[in-house]
Design an enzyme around this catalytic site. Structure first.
Site, PDB file in Angstrom:
ATOM      1  N   GLY A  55       0.849  -1.177   0.000  1.00 14.26           N
ATOM      2  CA  GLY A  55       0.000   0.000   0.000  1.00 14.26           C
ATOM      3  C   GLY A  55       0.887   1.229   0.000  1.00 14.26           C
ATOM      4  O   GLY A  55       1.773   1.363   0.855  1.00 14.26           O
ATOM      5  N   ARG A  95      10.665  -0.605  -4.268  1.00 17.42           N
ATOM      6  CA  ARG A  95       9.465  -0.662  -5.112  1.00 17.42           C
ATOM      7  C   ARG A  95       9.485   0.540  -6.052  1.00 17.42           C
ATOM      8  O   ARG A  95       9.618   1.673  -5.572  1.00 17.42           O
ATOM      9  CB  ARG A  95       8.173  -0.621  -4.287  1.00 17.42           C
ATOM     10  CG  ARG A  95       7.902  -1.797  -3.344  1.00 17.42           C
ATOM     11  CD  ARG A  95       7.600  -3.104  -4.037  1.00 17.42           C
ATOM     12  NE  ARG A  95       6.412  -3.103  -4.862  1.00 17.42           N
ATOM     13  CZ  ARG A  95       5.175  -3.381  -4.440  1.00 17.42           C
ATOM     14  NH1 ARG A  95       4.970  -3.638  -3.164  1.00 17.42           N
ATOM     15  NH2 ARG A  95       4.166  -3.403  -5.281  1.00 17.42           N
ATOM     16  N   GLN A 204      -5.170  -9.427  -2.514  1.00 11.69           N
ATOM     17  CA  GLN A 204      -5.292  -8.425  -1.451  1.00 11.69           C
ATOM     18  C   GLN A 204      -6.743  -8.133  -1.103  1.00 11.69           C
ATOM     19  O   GLN A 204      -7.050  -7.744   0.024  1.00 11.69           O
ATOM     20  CB  GLN A 204      -4.590  -7.123  -1.851  1.00 11.69           C
ATOM     21  CG  GLN A 204      -3.083  -7.238  -1.996  1.00 11.69           C
ATOM     22  CD  GLN A 204      -2.677  -7.393  -3.450  1.00 11.69           C
ATOM     23  OE1 GLN A 204      -3.331  -8.069  -4.215  1.00 11.69           O
ATOM     24  NE2 GLN A 204      -1.578  -6.762  -3.842  1.00 11.69           N
ATOM     25  N   ASP A 245      -1.357   4.431  -6.460  1.00 14.65           N
ATOM     26  CA  ASP A 245       0.056   4.371  -6.103  1.00 14.65           C
ATOM     27  C   ASP A 245       0.836   5.534  -6.688  1.00 14.65           C
ATOM     28  O   ASP A 245       1.904   5.878  -6.187  1.00 14.65           O
ATOM     29  CB  ASP A 245       0.661   3.042  -6.563  1.00 14.65           C
ATOM     30  CG  ASP A 245       0.189   1.890  -5.696  1.00 14.65           C
ATOM     31  OD1 ASP A 245       0.939   1.496  -4.793  1.00 14.65           O
ATOM     32  OD2 ASP A 245      -0.937   1.405  -5.903  1.00 14.65           O
TER      33      ASP A 245
END
Length: 357
Positions: A55, A95, A204, A245
């Site tokens: 997240g 990431r 998820q 994101d």
């Protein structure tokens, strides 16, 4: 309403305690609730990469604490600045898509600048990391209030909503982004049922979102991702509500793979589409979603479940995110305000900027 939302904060994904970062291991939910402790930036970077924590907002917060851990480790190192800088680079590489990660690291680097010693840097970093964590919690609550207002404008009766992936307490430092809006709408008496996409391949939705909602006894129904079109055609769903994101200066949105398909389906079926994300998710340095780096993960995530093969041994395409064009989005909700039918001018007005930088 805020009192009800605060009372609903029952789940947390991460905490700072005893000079360690503690993460709720999201890889093993909902079968078990396991807290893991981290004492170095290297460990935190690995936890982010391995999706112990996930997240975009939660990743940013975890990275901030990772910088603090780095400074703690380097207290006796005369070259602590160089060592911490290397750790920050390692965290940045964990990431590539979630811009909150880089935003948080920039905040921590700025906090480090005045420090003359490692001890001073530790104090400044602690204040900065705790501040980032608390600010996200406050942003979640404000976004929930603003998103609730949008839902109320369309209908003041209980309605059905659809969400994708996990955007709740497990993905943030507080109440949640998209799921925070859904929680607020439920406590306002405006939700009869929440449809949750399972969200392949990490599930998820089924493992995390359904679990969060069940923990709080919200009405929830889990569906396979491929059922979304059928559900939207039935005509009972009023909003698709998702997180993000990374959001570009023109309002294009990178989010969990499958979001783009939902936006197309929502537009076809005349269902409104809401994106909920803190302003730290907005990347004003790029205008087009085509410029957002899309993380590609291992084929094994598709070909295996819990380490056991479930598919033929063939190549697999496993992008983690896709990009939804701004023209398919009815509203972007941030703690700074709401942008309806987003475009470059509206996003610049929200962020107080007149040009890309």
């Amino acid at each position: 309403m805020r009192e009800k939302m605060l009372a609903a904060e029952q789940i947390t994904a991460l905490k700072w305690q005893d000079k360690q970062l503690w993460l709720l291991d999201q890889r093993v939910l909902p079968l078990s609730q396991s807290w893991l402790s981290y004492q170095s930036a290297t460990e935190v970077a690995q936890a982010i990469s391995d999706m112990v924590v996930r997240g975009a907002p939660a990743i940013g917060i975890a990275a901030a604490y990772g910088v603090l851990l780095s400074v703690q480790q380097q207290r006796t190192n005369p070259d602590w600045k160089l060592a911490v800088a290397a750790d920050i680079q390692q965290l940045a590489a964990s990431r590539p898509t979630a811009v909150n990660l880089f935003w948080a690291l920039e905040k921590m680097q700025a906090a480090l600048l005045p420090a003359a010693t490692a001890a001073e840097a530790e104090s400044l970093c602690l204040t900065a990391a705790l501040g980032i964590h608390q600010a996200d919690r406050e942003a979640n609550l404000r976004m929930a209030e603003l998103g609730l207002q949008l839902i109320q404008q369309g209908c003041d009766a209980p309605q059905q909503l659809l969400t994708h992936c996990n955007t709740g307490a497990l993905a943030t430092g507080g109440f949640g982004t998209a799921l925070g809006v859904i929680r607020a709408a439920y406590h306002a008496g405006l939700v009869s049922l929440v449809h949750v996409d399972e969200t392949r391949p990490w599930l998820q939705g089924s493992r995390l979102t359904a679990w969060e909602l069940a923990q709080e006894q919200l009405p929830v129904s889990l569906n396979i991702d491929g059922a979304a079109a059928h559900l939207l055609r039935e005509g009972d769903i009023t909003w698709v509500i998702v997180g993000a994101d990374r959001i570009t200066a023109a309002g294009d949105v990178a989010n969990k793979i499958g979001t783009y398909a939902l936006a197309v389906l929502a537009r076809y079926h005349d269902v409104k589409f809401m994106v909920v994300a803190p302003s730290s998710t907005i990347d004003m340095s790029i205008e087009s979603g085509a410029d957002i780096p899309i993380e590609q993960r291992a084929a094994a995530e598709l070909l295996q479940v819990a380490g056991q093969p479930v598919a033929a041994a063939v190549p697999a395409f496993n992008p983690v995110f896709d990009v939804t064009p701004a023209k398919l989005i009815d509203a972007i909700v941030t703690e700074l305000g709401v942008v309806e039918r987003p475009n470059l001018a509206k996003m610049q007005a929200l962020m107080g900027r007149t040009a890309l930088h």
